[in-house]
Write a protein that holds these residues in place. Structure first.
Motif, PDB file in Angstrom:
ATOM      1  N   LEU A 119       0.930  -1.220  -0.024  1.00 34.60           N
ATOM      2  CA  LEU A 119       0.039  -0.010   0.016  1.00 34.60           C
ATOM      3  C   LEU A 119       0.766   1.204   0.151  1.00 34.60           C
ATOM      4  N   SER A 137      -6.710  -3.517   0.323  1.00 31.23           N
ATOM      5  CA  SER A 137      -6.339  -2.188   0.738  1.00 31.23           C
ATOM      6  C   SER A 137      -5.771  -1.390  -0.490  1.00 31.23           C
ATOM      7  N   ARG A 190      -8.452   0.312  -2.920  1.00 34.88           N
ATOM      8  CA  ARG A 190      -9.252   1.621  -2.253  1.00 34.88           C
ATOM      9  C   ARG A 190      -8.389   2.734  -2.874  1.00 34.88           C
TER      10      ARG A 190
END
Length: 343
Positions: free
Chosen positions: A87, A112, A115
């Motif tokens: 991420l 994650s 998003r």
């Protein structure tokens, strides 16, 4: 000058660097002039450099030790690191407008990163999710098989094997966590390690018992094929694997696993009849994942991707051309029709 930053000098990252340094002719859109290799482990970097010295590198490799710069001085970033780091890497690359290729196969990490899809789309920066063996090559095989049907009802993915210690740890944990299947317009949560199914993989792997696990394949395939009514993913495991999945992984793993495989089954309608198509590939997972990731990088550099934003490999590439390119690296798909036949 094309520069590629590779995060992670493990079994996959080192092989990606080797492919990129060896392939491409000078002046071609996909030729890589320099590879920057990052890793928090100095010993892994030393080992990777020893391997790359024989890959016609000619001083085109540089290493970066922690602490790392916040920005990437590169044209493409390849993320081949363990869980928990993807991420931050994607955020950093997006802030600089640098395309990203991720080879990870963890469900939580994939969700994650997803998003950030809106930001990637707004910036027009390609972010390729799951550019490995499975997800990755499995998604391209699914896209290829789906093109043979007039209507696709089901997609089922199974995989066997692990690419290295980090990959083996992800698989170990996945068996003890919830699996997500897409069925009837809703996500169905199932316990990891349940739903045993005997799956036949290409030789030399052969038949293996496969179970539900926390795998990202259904998430990526549902986004690529929202009209398909049922999408599942399973992973090969033994009884010991299932029993010890909730516990810490105590036994040391090999630096690189043995031969693994992926299997993609597509069910649907051709004309007026219901039909089934099964495609598969057998190879050491780290070797396969590196070949897929390196080919994806070359597609990014040559501006061949279909999407300017975040998407899975199934949406990013034209399946036949991509399979042909990875075939040049030794990954040959097989179709199961009573007898083995090369695609």
């Amino acid at each position: 000058m094309n520069r590629v930053a590779i995060l992670g000098a493990g079994a996959v990252g080192t092989r990606v660097a080797r492919h990129l340094l060896a392939d491409g002719s000078a002046g071609s859109p996909a030729a890589v002039d320099r590879v920057m290799l990052r890793d928090v482990d100095p010993e892994r970097l030393t080992g990777a450099l020893a391997v790359l010295d024989g890959a016609d590198s000619e001083g085109r490799v540089e290493v970066e030790h922690a602490p790392f710069p916040e920005e990437f001085d590169a044209d493409v970033v390849v993320v081949a690191t363990p869980r928990g780091t993807q991420l931050a890497a994607v955020k950093s690359a997006l802030s600089g407008g640098v395309p990203v290729v991720l080879s990870g196969d963890g469900l939580a990490e994939t969700v994650s990163v997803v998003r950030l899809a809106d930001e990637a789309g707004e910036r027009g920066v390609p972010v390729v999710l799951g550019a490995g063996f499975a997800p990755g090559l499995s998604c391209v095989l699914a896209a290829h098989a789906c093109s043979w049907f007039d209507q696709v009802d089901e997609i089922h993915v199974a995989k066997a094997g692990a690419g290295g210690p980090a990959c083996a740890l992800v698989h170990h944990r996945a068996l003890s966590r919830l699996s997500y299947d897409w069925r009837g317009d809703v996500w169905r949560r199932r316990p990891g390690g349940s739903g045993r199914e005997l799956c036949w993989f290409p030789e030399p792997v052969g038949p293996m018992d496969c179970y539900r696990a926390a795998l990202p394949d259904p998430v990526l395939l549902h986004h690529a094929f929202p009209e398909v009514g049922r999408i599942t993913a399973r992973m090969a495991a033994t009884r010991i694997d299932r029993l010890t999945a909730p516990l810490p992984m105590l036994s040391p793993t090999h630096v690189e696993g043995g031969v693994g495989a992926v299997r993609v089954e597509v069910r649907g309608r051709r004309g007026t009849t219901q039909d089934v198509c099964v495609l598969g590939v057998a190879e050491r997972p780290a070797v396969a994942a590196a070949a897929v990731a390196a080919t994806t990088v070359e597609w990014v550099l040559a501006d061949r991707l279909r999407v300017r934003g975040m998407a899975s490999l199934a949406e990013m590439v034209e399946p036949v051309s991509f399979l042909s390119d990875v075939g040049d690296r030794g990954l040959v798909a097989e179709i199961f029709e009573g007898e083995h036949a090369v695609v």
